[in-house]
Design a protein around this motif. Structure first.
Motif, short mmCIF file in Angstrom:
data_model
loop_
_atom_site.label_atom_id
_atom_site.label_comp_id
_atom_site.label_asym_id
_atom_site.label_seq_id
_atom_site.Cartn_x
_atom_site.Cartn_y
_atom_site.Cartn_z
N ASN A 128 0.83 -1.31 0.03
CA ASN A 128 0.16 0.02 -0.05
C ASN A 128 0.88 1.48 -0.22
OD1 ASN A 128 0.84 0.09 2.55
ND2 ASN A 128 -1.14 1.04 3.39
N TRP A 129 0.17 2.49 0.10
CA TRP A 129 0.76 3.64 -0.38
C TRP A 129 2.01 3.90 0.66
CZ3 TRP A 129 1.17 8.01 3.00
CH2 TRP A 129 0.38 7.79 4.14
N ASN A 130 1.88 3.56 1.96
CA ASN A 130 2.87 3.81 3.10
C ASN A 130 3.65 2.76 3.44
OD1 ASN A 130 0.97 2.49 4.60
ND2 ASN A 130 0.32 4.11 6.06
N SER A 131 3.63 1.74 2.79
CA SER A 131 4.25 0.53 3.19
C SER A 131 3.79 -0.38 4.44
CB SER A 131 5.72 0.67 2.93
OG SER A 131 6.30 1.31 1.91
N GLU A 154 -7.51 2.16 -7.73
CA GLU A 154 -7.87 2.83 -6.75
C GLU A 154 -7.14 3.67 -6.23
OE1 GLU A 154 -11.30 3.44 -6.27
OE2 GLU A 154 -11.93 1.60 -7.63
N VAL A 155 -7.51 5.03 -5.90
CA VAL A 155 -6.72 6.04 -5.36
C VAL A 155 -6.61 5.84 -3.92
CG1 VAL A 155 -8.21 7.88 -5.67
CG2 VAL A 155 -5.73 8.32 -4.93
N GLY A 156 -5.67 5.76 -3.05
CA GLY A 156 -5.81 5.67 -1.52
C GLY A 156 -6.39 4.56 -1.02
N ALA A 157 -6.41 3.33 -1.67
CA ALA A 157 -7.06 2.06 -1.22
C ALA A 157 -6.25 1.10 -2.09
CB ALA A 157 -8.50 2.33 -1.59
N THR A 158 -6.87 -0.22 -1.76
CA THR A 158 -6.24 -1.42 -2.49
C THR A 158 -7.51 -2.24 -2.95
OG1 THR A 158 -4.23 -1.28 -1.18
CG2 THR A 158 -4.88 -3.37 -2.41
N ALA A 159 -7.55 -2.23 -4.37
CA ALA A 159 -8.61 -2.90 -4.93
C ALA A 159 -8.36 -3.88 -5.44
CB ALA A 159 -9.40 -1.82 -5.98
N TYR A 160 -6.91 -4.30 -5.72
CA TYR A 160 -6.35 -5.57 -6.42
C TYR A 160 -6.72 -5.51 -7.87
CZ TYR A 160 -4.74 -7.32 -1.95
OH TYR A 160 -4.33 -7.31 -0.69
N TYR A 161 -7.01 -4.59 -8.66
CA TYR A 161 -7.22 -4.65 -10.14
C TYR A 161 -6.06 -3.42 -10.62
CZ TYR A 161 -10.86 -1.40 -10.47
OH TYR A 161 -11.78 -0.40 -10.56
#
Lengths: 107, 122
Positions: B52-55, B101-108
């Protein structure tokens, strides 16, 4: 773990014809499904997400439908550049599974 | 324009190690979860790992857990995959991919690099 089964494995279609590709999920996945196009020597390209929403820049001849466990990608009028392998993928889940792919080849 | 450029592929011996890197540009890198996806030549696609964005949140496929480590450097807009105890079945094209997705993890994945080939074979 959810398994995606794509059919047929290979689809032979003439340019200008319609192609219909199927993706079946082993469990209910709402509309958390994406479709990708993959050509040799190129990275995959996102075509459809949310089962039916075209990604940015994708031509209108590509359409997706379905929900739950049965999904379809339709290419309404095949162009020469559409011959490729197509993958479905379930998302919003870990691990995100891909289907085995359907190769659309020139008849 | 989003650009993802992988590097680091090669011919490690089975049991060996390799580090893949991905240089990102054209978007705000630290707004997005990033992933590695691989394809065995002639076979299908397999998600390998995501960060994710912040590891603070990382995830791996079972097939690589404990052997591969995903990391990122937001200051350098770069993504990495450290691969250890490589096996012949790790031979594949490895793609760096951006989550949709910005700011989230959608896994696509809405953007992909060109891929880098890892061939773990004696």
């Amino acid at each position: 773990e959810i398994v995606l089964t794509q059919s047929p494995a290979t689809l032979s279609v003439s340019p200008g014809e319609r192609a219909t590709l199927s993706c079946r999920a082993s469990q209910f996945i709402k509309t958390d499904l994406a479709w990708y196009q993959h050509k040799p020597g190129q990275p995959p390209r996102l075509l459809i997400h949310g089962a039916s929403s075209r990604a940015t820049g994708i031509p209108a001849r590509f359409s997706g439908s379905g929900s739950g466990t049965e999904f379809t990608l339709t290419i309404s009028t095949l162009q020469s550049e559409d011959f490729a392998v197509y993958y479905c993928q379930h998302y919003n889940t870990w691990p995100p599974p891909f289907g085995g792919g359907t190769k659309v080849e020139i008849k | 324009e989003v650009q993802l450029v992988e590097s680091g592929g090669g011919l490690p011996q089975p049991g060996g190690s390799l580090r893949l890197s991905c240089a990102a540009s054209g978007f705000t890198f630290d707004d997005y979860t990033m992933h590695w996806v691989r394809q065995v030549p002639g076979k299908g696609l397999e998600w390998v790992a995501g960060i994710n964005w912040n590891s603070r949140s990382v995830a791996y496929a079972e097939s690589v857990r404990g052997r591969f480590t995903i990391s990122r450097d937001n200051g350098k807009n770069s993504l990495h995959l450290d691969m250890h105890s490589l096996r012949s079945d790790d031979t594949a094209f490895y793609y760096c991919a951006k989550d949709k997705e910005v700011g989230a993890t959608a896994y696509y994945f809405d953007s992909w690099g060109q891929g880098t080939l890892v061939t773990a074979s004696s």
